[in-house]
Write an enzyme that holds these catalytic residues in place. Sequence first.
Site: not given
Ligand code: CA
Length: 700
Positions: A344, A317, A272, A621, A133
Amino acid sequence: MKLFACTCALVLIAAVSHVHAQTVVDAKALSDQEQGANWLAYGRNFYEQRYSPLTQIDTESVAKLGLQWSMPLPDDHSLLGTPIVVDGVMYFSGSWSVTRAVDARTGKLLWEYDPESIKHAGDRLRNMWDSNRGLAYWKGTLVICTIDGRLIALDAKTGKPRWSTQTTDPSKPLYISGHPKVFRGLVFIGNGGTEHGAARGYVSAYHITSGKLAWKWYVVPGNPADGFEDPSQEMAAETWTGEWWKLGGGGNVWNGITYDPEFNQVLIGTGNGSPWNRKVRSPGGGDNLFLCSVVALDADTGKYKWHYQTVPGETWDYNSSMDIVLADLEIDGKPVKAALHAPKNGFFYVLDRSDGKLLSTEAFAKVTWATGIDPKTGRPIEREGARYEDGEELIWPSPFGAHGWHAMSYSPKTGLAYIPKQEIPAVFNDTEVKMVDWRSPYFTLDPAVNMGLDGDVPKDVATSSLLAWDPIRQTKVWEVAQPEFWNAGTMVTAGDLVFQGGVTGEFAAYHARTGEKLWSVNVGSGISAPPITYEVDGRQYVSLLVGFGGAGVSVAGGTALAQFGWSYRAQERQLYTFALDGKAPMPKVGAPLVPKPVVPADFKIDSGLAKKGADLYVGQCVWCHGSGAVSGGYGPDLRASPVPLSFDAFKAVVVGGAKVLPYGMPKFADLRDDELKSLQHYLRQQAEAGAKAAQAAAAK
Ligand code: CA
């Protein structure tokens, strides 16, 4: 004598006028809100406002904004970064932190530096692949960070490395997808990955001249029997139960780092817990400090100063890793040095930076885990059932948050914050999780709660918007609805414009006071990065990296994002720069492509194997290839890929590592043949389901 001195000075001025001013990028420059020519840091300067005082492009003139130059980046995938501009030179980091310097007026490449992250990363590619980022700048030194946990200092003039420091233990699943911060001669960095295996979150600061460690602070306490690193760890340990240290605890700081020059403190937004489910992590309950908090540390020593925990005893989370913006507000007639934070969990917090006291908070999005925040205690009022204690529970927001890492901006001129908001629900269910013997397998994601990541993310399950929020009144001022979710970070200018890109490939400018869309351009690919603006030779530019990606695109993506056709490598990545009266033609980047699942006639799907494959897929995956094997555009869509159709080809890539170079597809050397077979069955099952859904949609 007098005449001679005067002539000499004139000559000197004439010579200087032909070169750009040499900005010394130090604490003074990074505290300067008035200069707009440079974009000196991730959030433009120390304040993280992403606010530019430039006004050449404003609500009137923006109609004449056009492409000035573009730079093709054919080897890049996800482009998430914020470039930096110093004295007419732009620096930016792309996939795997490959770093380039270009002439900010023309896009001419000045130098390129490849830290060879793929070669260094090994298994770390499994968690965040190519994501990066941004970078930092301090007195002629550029600092970049890599997915394998290195900090590297480069000579900004030449791109030659000065030092490289490994900031993480390579035996742990820790990575850096974020950006470093530099202040007072120190480089500051956190990391990600504690939810991919047992590890303790920490932050550390290094001397910019040598790369040597200056200080380190742990987010969560270790085993009390080993003693505590500092008093804050002892205090935190009181809020944990069970043997949390065996699972690491988590709490890593992968984003959300702000240096506060007014109090000489670093504000960090912590992650978290590991695992997500508190019943496993801390079975006797507890707040679990310092998870999901804003923590202030003394910038010189790393000593704990104060904290405010947004989610005590976190279990969804809901990390507090989102950006922390510094603002001077007037609340009840009193000036306040405030920190603005929209994590969040869906609440917008205004904190007093002098002591971390909560000044105000309101929900800025749909929130069902809590009914509000008690203003007296600062603690959330949790809704009954929200901890999925009674079995399956549908909750807003999802682990992707009402606001993700896509940065918000704040205009001191309008007094508004501009938030890329999203409304995504999630179903939490831990009824099948074995609480007692749970152990996170190394380098996979197992949050100890079932999130249904083996299934697709359908269209219209989520909504999003660009939200203008008044932090003093704690209320919405305007909101522009946007399709689906994962809209990108914002920038605001003194020209009263808010710039933002999104998943449709539209890059737009909105009136900062009303939300009226005043300008837009289609860049031919989904946008995941925030824009910047700067000025060279009296001309204002707006730049944006375009390369759809980031792990969220894939894990949260599914059909909801795949519908736009920003398929893996189907569109060439670009760096775009716009200016008034810019007349450059838009580059042809490649048409949208929605991958078509392959359904071979001779493949008989075994549902038992497919179920086993689904579990493996979610653990190994999903991070790059998408929920339900429907890629949102980050990695290849495996339902459409020819590779899993042949066992030998599949094994060569997955186990043998045939595509480690150049694509960074990590090697899973530990996967057995029967596990690979089960993955094949799961992929064919998802391909068949996808093909049927496409047929049904076409028949409508
Ligand atoms: Ca997380």
